[in-house]
Write a protein that holds these residues in place. Structure first.
Motif, PDB file in Angstrom:
ATOM      1  N   ALA A   1      -1.562   3.469   1.242  1.00  0.00           N
ATOM      2  CA  ALA A   1      -1.631   4.246  -0.007  1.00  0.00           C
ATOM      3  C   ALA A   1      -0.798   5.521   0.086  1.00  0.00           C
ATOM      4  CB  ALA A   1      -3.087   4.605  -0.324  1.00  0.00           C
ATOM      5  N   LYS A   2      -0.811   6.167   1.251  1.00  0.00           N
ATOM      6  CA  LYS A   2      -0.086   7.425   1.426  1.00  0.00           C
ATOM      7  C   LYS A   2       1.386   7.251   1.735  1.00  0.00           C
ATOM      8  CE  LYS A   2      -1.475  10.814   3.967  1.00  0.00           C
ATOM      9  NZ  LYS A   2      -1.525  12.141   3.345  1.00  0.00           N
ATOM     10  N   GLY A   3       1.747   6.035   2.219  1.00  0.00           N
ATOM     11  CA  GLY A   3       3.097   5.853   2.730  1.00  0.00           C
ATOM     12  C   GLY A   3       3.256   6.668   4.001  1.00  0.00           C
ATOM     13  N   ARG A   4       2.191   6.711   4.822  1.00  0.00           N
ATOM     14  CA  ARG A   4       2.159   7.570   6.011  1.00  0.00           C
ATOM     15  C   ARG A   4       2.688   6.833   7.230  1.00  0.00           C
ATOM     16  NH1 ARG A   4      -1.650  11.988   7.352  1.00  0.00           N
ATOM     17  NH2 ARG A   4      -2.107  12.097   9.569  1.00  0.00           N
ATOM     18  N   PRO A   5       3.526   7.514   8.047  1.00  0.00           N
ATOM     19  CA  PRO A   5       4.013   6.890   9.285  1.00  0.00           C
ATOM     20  C   PRO A   5       2.833   6.527  10.187  1.00  0.00           C
ATOM     21  CG  PRO A   5       5.147   8.980   8.869  1.00  0.00           C
ATOM     22  CD  PRO A   5       4.041   8.874   7.866  1.00  0.00           C
TER      23      PRO A   5
ATOM     24  N   PRO B   1      -7.098  11.651   5.982  1.00  0.00           N
ATOM     25  CA  PRO B   1      -5.967  12.577   5.908  1.00  0.00           C
ATOM     26  C   PRO B   1      -5.997  13.253   4.544  1.00  0.00           C
ATOM     27  CG  PRO B   1      -5.239  10.383   5.347  1.00  0.00           C
ATOM     28  CD  PRO B   1      -6.722  10.277   5.639  1.00  0.00           C
ATOM     29  N   SER B   2      -5.135  14.225   4.328  1.00  0.00           N
ATOM     30  CA  SER B   2      -5.037  14.819   3.003  1.00  0.00           C
ATOM     31  C   SER B   2      -4.637  13.722   2.009  1.00  0.00           C
ATOM     32  CB  SER B   2      -4.012  15.954   3.023  1.00  0.00           C
ATOM     33  OG  SER B   2      -2.810  15.531   3.642  1.00  0.00           O
ATOM     34  N   ALA B   3      -5.170  13.827   0.774  1.00  0.00           N
ATOM     35  CA  ALA B   3      -5.044  12.739  -0.200  1.00  0.00           C
ATOM     36  C   ALA B   3      -3.789  12.848  -1.062  1.00  0.00           C
ATOM     37  CB  ALA B   3      -6.296  12.684  -1.071  1.00  0.00           C
ATOM     38  N   ASN B   4      -2.660  13.098  -0.406  1.00  0.00           N
ATOM     39  CA  ASN B   4      -1.364  13.155  -1.092  1.00  0.00           C
ATOM     40  C   ASN B   4      -0.497  12.004  -0.603  1.00  0.00           C
ATOM     41  OD1 ASN B   4      -1.654  15.087   1.330  1.00  0.00           O
ATOM     42  ND2 ASN B   4       0.525  14.559   1.351  1.00  0.00           N
ATOM     43  N   ARG B   5       0.535  11.650  -1.375  1.00  0.00           N
ATOM     44  CA  ARG B   5       1.559  10.767  -0.838  1.00  0.00           C
ATOM     45  C   ARG B   5       2.241  11.533   0.291  1.00  0.00           C
ATOM     46  NH1 ARG B   5       2.804   5.509  -1.164  1.00  0.00           N
ATOM     47  NH2 ARG B   5       5.008   5.814  -1.635  1.00  0.00           N
TER      48      ARG B   5
ATOM     49  N   PRO C   1       2.954  18.020  -1.371  1.00  0.00           N
ATOM     50  CA  PRO C   1       1.973  19.043  -0.997  1.00  0.00           C
ATOM     51  C   PRO C   1       0.563  18.454  -1.019  1.00  0.00           C
ATOM     52  CG  PRO C   1       3.469  19.852  -2.703  1.00  0.00           C
ATOM     53  CD  PRO C   1       3.712  18.386  -2.589  1.00  0.00           C
ATOM     54  N   SER C   2      -0.306  18.945  -0.136  1.00  0.00           N
ATOM     55  CA  SER C   2      -1.687  18.475  -0.116  1.00  0.00           C
ATOM     56  C   SER C   2      -2.369  18.809  -1.438  1.00  0.00           C
ATOM     57  CB  SER C   2      -2.440  19.133   1.037  1.00  0.00           C
ATOM     58  OG  SER C   2      -1.916  18.691   2.267  1.00  0.00           O
ATOM     59  N   PRO C   3      -3.304  17.965  -1.869  1.00  0.00           N
ATOM     60  CA  PRO C   3      -3.970  18.169  -3.160  1.00  0.00           C
ATOM     61  C   PRO C   3      -5.104  19.178  -3.085  1.00  0.00           C
ATOM     62  CG  PRO C   3      -4.584  16.036  -2.217  1.00  0.00           C
ATOM     63  CD  PRO C   3      -3.721  16.718  -1.209  1.00  0.00           C
TER      64      PRO C   3
ATOM     65  N   VAL D   1      -5.414  25.535   2.202  1.00  0.00           N
ATOM     66  CA  VAL D   1      -4.574  24.942   3.249  1.00  0.00           C
ATOM     67  C   VAL D   1      -5.502  24.165   4.189  1.00  0.00           C
ATOM     68  CG1 VAL D   1      -2.708  26.631   3.161  1.00  0.00           C
ATOM     69  CG2 VAL D   1      -4.644  27.019   4.697  1.00  0.00           C
ATOM     70  N   GLU D   2      -4.920  23.275   4.990  1.00  0.00           N
ATOM     71  CA  GLU D   2      -5.728  22.378   5.801  1.00  0.00           C
ATOM     72  C   GLU D   2      -6.447  23.100   6.940  1.00  0.00           C
ATOM     73  OE1 GLU D   2      -2.579  22.138   5.018  1.00  0.00           O
ATOM     74  OE2 GLU D   2      -2.064  20.120   4.302  1.00  0.00           O
ATOM     75  N   SER D   3      -7.283  22.333   7.624  1.00  0.00           N
ATOM     76  CA  SER D   3      -8.039  22.872   8.756  1.00  0.00           C
ATOM     77  C   SER D   3      -7.103  23.229   9.905  1.00  0.00           C
ATOM     78  CB  SER D   3      -9.059  21.837   9.233  1.00  0.00           C
ATOM     79  OG  SER D   3      -8.408  20.676   9.702  1.00  0.00           O
TER      80      SER D   3
ATOM     81  N   THR E   1       8.555  16.710   8.026  1.00  0.00           N
ATOM     82  CA  THR E   1       8.748  17.748   7.014  1.00  0.00           C
ATOM     83  C   THR E   1       7.792  17.467   5.885  1.00  0.00           C
ATOM     84  OG1 THR E   1      11.055  17.768   7.590  1.00  0.00           O
ATOM     85  CG2 THR E   1      10.435  18.960   5.614  1.00  0.00           C
ATOM     86  N   HIS E   2       6.790  18.297   5.750  1.00  0.00           N
ATOM     87  CA  HIS E   2       5.799  18.109   4.706  1.00  0.00           C
ATOM     88  C   HIS E   2       6.138  18.967   3.510  1.00  0.00           C
ATOM     89  CE1 HIS E   2       3.139  16.568   7.854  1.00  0.00           C
ATOM     90  NE2 HIS E   2       2.389  16.107   6.888  1.00  0.00           N
ATOM     91  N   TYR E   3       5.348  18.846   2.515  1.00  0.00           N
ATOM     92  CA  TYR E   3       5.173  19.858   1.471  1.00  0.00           C
ATOM     93  C   TYR E   3       6.457  20.306   0.789  1.00  0.00           C
ATOM     94  CZ  TYR E   3       1.699  20.572   5.195  1.00  0.00           C
ATOM     95  OH  TYR E   3       0.795  20.399   6.193  1.00  0.00           O
TER      96      TYR E   3
HETATM   97 MG    MG Z   1      -1.609  16.025   5.372  1.00  0.00          MG
END
Ligand code: MG
Ligand code: TXA
Length: 359
Positions: free
Chosen positions: A56-60, A144-148, A152-154, A181-183, A244-246
């Motif tokens: 769903a995220k397209g996460r590596p 994980p954070s619920a973004n593609r 940016p994280s939601p 911002v995340e933990s 590279t995020h966000y």
């Molecule tokens: Mg994340």
């Protein structure tokens, strides 16, 4: 499914949480609020469910997930050992935005959660909806954070909707998240020293009170020299930190310097030049200087004196730049102390480490 637990009466909200928990328990994926950002949850023991998160995220697939728990008793089933310093950190900061990397108990979670590492990252979120959902699901929840990936994280349920509608089984809408911002992800060394793998909601200053051996930043996170293009050469211990995020779609640059008036003048000049080139401009700045800037999309980080507001607003602001179709973004910086360390880490990533130094 979209469960809006903010608008509901207590009894209805409880029923919604039970329904969402049942989806999790049955191997589905459900997004839910935490005090940091929205997470995309699945049963951490269920490989198929965990794979659906990556899909769903397209996460590596080499990027491991944080396991969320609702009660201390769940920890025993997940990790092989908890040291003295770790125990004291949990007592002090859980529930809360601190993630500890610990030796994983063999077979406790799907190998997809840990991406094959011998450790697992665990946290107990300080959010009533998250805690009730995890408790009702009756399983450790990988989230994980619920973004593609790369977005940016939601910090709002609507952000999750933008990125993941049609890709997941449901969203629990608990309103805006708190910290924004995340933990903070940490590892405690043999010497009792604390290594920050990802700066976040719990500050280095807060952690320092719990160790005599010091708090250090993972070497890979030391910022590359200004103008240096890509990530630093050392492999980060939190695999996710190498991506590279966000990054907003427009080109973002940070302007930094000791003299606030010179920084502001440079930002104003860069915005003017960009406008003259026919670009659509955006500016991300603190309220103290906002009136000095003219741009197509102006986003406020709140007062410089209150970095909690900057953290809370940052991701939504980055999303706004994309919505406005901005092509050139200038942003102010903040000191890297307290929550400023996490804010600057995210700003640097969003800017691809492009910094204009003004002296
Ligand atoms: Mg994340
Ligand atoms: O605030 C948060 O932590 C949010 C909410 C939803 O809880 N979650 C979150 O998850 O930010 P995610 O997947 O976006 O980031 C997890 C970070 C990544 O940088 C990952 O590489 C790191 O934690 N991580 C996970 N397991 C690890 C491990 N065993 N060793 C080192 N780093 C790990």
């Amino acid at each position: 499914r979209w469960w809006d637990v903010t608008a509901e009466e207590d009894a209805t909200a409880e029923k919604s949480l039970q329904e969402a928990a049942a989806v999790l328990a049955a191997g589905g994926t459900v997004a839910f609020p935490t005090e940091t950002v929205y997470g995309l949850g699945a049963d951490a023991r269920n490989t198929e469910a965990v794979e659906a998160i990556f899909e769903a995220k397209g996460r590596p697939s080499d990027n491991p997930l944080i396991v969320h728990i609702a009660e201390m008793s769940q920890l025993e089933g997940l990790v092989a050992a908890v040291g003295e310093t770790e125990r004291r950190l949990m007592e002090a900061f859980w529930p809360g935005p601190l993630t500890l990397v610990l030796p994983v108990l063999n077979g406790a979670v799907s190998p997809r959660v840990t991406a094959g590492l011998s450790t697992v990252a665990v946290r107990m979120p300080a959010h009533d909806v998250a805690l009730r959902l995890i408790a009702a699901a009756g399983c450790p929840v990988a989230a994980p954070s619920a973004n593609r990936s790369g977005r940016p994280s939601p910090t709002l349920a609507s952000h999750v909707g933008e990125d993941l509608t049609g890709r997941i089984d449901g969203i629990v809408d608990g309103g805006p998240t708190g910290v924004g911002v995340e933990s903070t992800v940490i590892e405690v060394g043999r010497d009792g020293g604390i290594t920050v793998l990802r700066p976040g909601g719990i500050t280095a200053e807060q952690l320092a009170r719990f160790t005599q051996a010091g708090v250090r930043l993972d070497a890979a996170l030391q910022q590359p020299a200004a103008g240096g293009a890509e990530a630093s050469p050392a492999a980060p211990r939190a695999p996710g930190m190498k991506y590279t995020h966000y990054a907003p779609k427009g080109v973002m640059r940070l302007v930094r310097g000791a003299a606030a008036d010179k920084v502001a003048a440079r930002i104003a000049a860069e915005l003017g030049a960009a406008k003259a080139r026919g670009e659509k401009t955006g500016v991300l700045a603190f309220d103290e200087h906002l009136p000095l800037y003219r741009a197509d999309c102006v986003q406020s980080l709140g007062s410089e004196a209150e970095l909690e507001t900057a953290a809370h607003r940052l991701y939504a602001a980055l999303r706004r730049f994309d919505e406005c179709g901005v092509t050139c973004i200038l942003a102010e910086t903040c000191p890297e102390t307290g929550l400023g360390a996490a804010v600057m880490n995210r700003l640097m990533k969003a800017a691809g480490h492009r910094v204009i130094e003004v002296d």
